[in-house]
Design a protein around this motif. Structure first.
Motif, short mmCIF file in Angstrom:
data_model
loop_
_atom_site.label_atom_id
_atom_site.label_comp_id
_atom_site.label_asym_id
_atom_site.label_seq_id
_atom_site.Cartn_x
_atom_site.Cartn_y
_atom_site.Cartn_z
N LEU A 282 0.86 -1.18 0.00
CA LEU A 282 0.00 0.00 0.00
C LEU A 282 0.89 1.23 0.00
O LEU A 282 1.68 1.43 0.93
CB LEU A 282 -0.91 0.03 1.23
N HIS A 283 0.81 2.03 -1.04
CA HIS A 283 1.51 3.31 -1.09
C HIS A 283 0.53 4.37 -0.59
O HIS A 283 -0.54 4.58 -1.19
CB HIS A 283 1.98 3.63 -2.52
N LEU A 284 0.86 5.02 0.51
CA LEU A 284 -0.05 5.93 1.20
C LEU A 284 0.54 7.33 1.22
O LEU A 284 1.65 7.53 1.69
CB LEU A 284 -0.27 5.43 2.63
N TYR A 285 -0.23 8.29 0.72
CA TYR A 285 0.23 9.67 0.76
C TYR A 285 -0.99 10.58 0.63
O TYR A 285 -2.07 10.15 0.21
CB TYR A 285 1.24 9.96 -0.36
N GLU A 286 -0.80 11.84 1.02
CA GLU A 286 -1.89 12.81 0.92
C GLU A 286 -1.72 13.66 -0.34
O GLU A 286 -0.61 14.07 -0.69
CB GLU A 286 -1.93 13.70 2.16
N SER A 287 -2.83 13.90 -0.99
CA SER A 287 -2.87 14.80 -2.15
C SER A 287 -4.15 15.61 -2.05
O SER A 287 -5.24 15.04 -1.92
CB SER A 287 -2.85 14.00 -3.45
N GLY A 288 -4.01 16.94 -2.08
CA GLY A 288 -5.19 17.78 -1.92
C GLY A 288 -5.89 17.55 -0.60
O GLY A 288 -7.12 17.63 -0.52
N GLN A 289 -5.11 17.26 0.45
CA GLN A 289 -5.61 17.00 1.80
C GLN A 289 -6.52 15.79 1.88
O GLN A 289 -7.36 15.67 2.77
CB GLN A 289 -6.30 18.24 2.38
N GLN A 290 -6.35 14.85 0.96
CA GLN A 290 -7.07 13.59 1.00
C GLN A 290 -6.07 12.44 0.90
O GLN A 290 -5.09 12.51 0.16
CB GLN A 290 -8.08 13.49 -0.17
N LEU A 291 -6.34 11.37 1.67
CA LEU A 291 -5.46 10.21 1.62
C LEU A 291 -5.62 9.48 0.30
O LEU A 291 -6.73 9.16 -0.12
CB LEU A 291 -5.79 9.25 2.77
N VAL A 292 -4.49 9.22 -0.35
CA VAL A 292 -4.45 8.43 -1.56
C VAL A 292 -3.84 7.07 -1.21
O VAL A 292 -2.81 6.99 -0.53
CB VAL A 292 -3.62 9.11 -2.66
N ILE A 293 -4.49 5.99 -1.67
CA ILE A 293 -3.98 4.64 -1.44
C ILE A 293 -3.78 3.98 -2.80
O ILE A 293 -4.73 3.81 -3.57
CB ILE A 293 -4.97 3.79 -0.62
N GLU A 294 -2.53 3.64 -3.11
CA GLU A 294 -2.22 2.88 -4.32
C GLU A 294 -1.82 1.48 -3.90
O GLU A 294 -0.88 1.31 -3.13
CB GLU A 294 -1.10 3.57 -5.10
N GLN A 295 -2.56 0.51 -4.37
CA GLN A 295 -2.35 -0.87 -3.95
C GLN A 295 -1.70 -1.68 -5.05
O GLN A 295 -2.16 -1.71 -6.17
CB GLN A 295 -3.71 -1.50 -3.59
N ASN A 296 -0.55 -2.33 -4.70
CA ASN A 296 0.13 -3.18 -5.67
C ASN A 296 0.06 -4.63 -5.23
O ASN A 296 0.13 -4.93 -4.05
CB ASN A 296 1.61 -2.77 -5.78
#
Length: 226
Positions: free
Chosen positions: A212-226
């Motif tokens: 799980l790649h977890l980071y904030e963008s535009g004050q929202q949590l983004v989750i990229e799952q590999n």
């Protein structure tokens, strides 16, 4: 929730982190490549730091390690010989009645906030003196600051990770005793420190879910799952 690996960014020279984690905490080095990264073994979990250039706000994180439920006092005596423990209201041990746990907090050279936690709900007592090489069991918590805690929790729950104990709009752990994400409001103070929670990218390899790649963008949590 089994956290098999966690990867954090750091602006601290890697040789200082190697000295701290390998020599002080006694975590074996399992990978020290030439690409500006180093990985340590912490129980069954792997802990990776990736070097980045120093910036105005260098990355720092909060993460915890489970230890046997009956070894907090011995673990505290061991770690306090090497580092200064965090203090809150004159106490250097944190007790949670809700979680039925005791823990101690300290910092690494990069300013990361580390915690050793003995969870009395877990059947992992040992009948021998505390040994850091054997008794740091796993990465058990990863702090995940978010501007909108509720939406971050909803996104992680959609992956099948349940809320732990209570739902809250400013501090909401999800997972279980084995492993947790600690979702807390950006700008809130981390327990037993004077540091505020800031959002920096995290990679967490969760057993059964993958990376799980977890980071904030535009004050929202983004989750990229590999």
């Amino acid at each position: 929730m089994f956290i098999d690996r966690a990867e954090f960014l750091t602006a601290e020279p890697l040789d200082r982190l190697i000295s701290f984690y390998n020599e002080t905490l006694q975590f074996p080095i399992v990978d020290e490549g030439l690409s500006g990264r180093v990985t340590f073994q912490a129980g069954y979990s792997r802990l990776t730091f990736v070097s980045v250039e120093s910036a105005e706000n260098d990355p720092y994180y909060h993460f915890a390690f489970n230890i046997p439920s009956n070894k907090l006092d011995e673990a505290k005596a061991w770690i306090s010989r090497h580092v200064q423990l965090g203090v809150e209201a004159g106490e250097d041990v944190s007790y949670s009645a809700l979680w039925n746990s005791h823990s101690v907090y300290f910092a690494d050279p990069a300013g990361n906030i580390l915690e050793l936690i003995a969870r009395h709900t877990m059947d992992n007592e040992v009948d021998r003196p505390f040994d850091a090489k054997q008794d740091v069991l796993n990465i058990s918590e990863i702090g995940l600051p978010a501007h909108h805690v509720r939406s971050a929790v909803d996104a992680l729950e959609a992956l099948g990770i349940p809320t732990y104990k209570t739902r809250d709009d400013s501090f909401n752990p999800i997972g279980d005793d084995e492993g947790l994400f600690i979702i807390r409001t950006v700008g809130g103070r981390w327990h037993f420190t004077n540091k505020t929670a800031e959002s920096f990218p995290i990679l967490a390899d969760i057993r059964g879910l993958g990376e799980l790649h977890l980071y904030e963008s535009g004050q929202q949590l983004v989750i990229e799952q590999n």
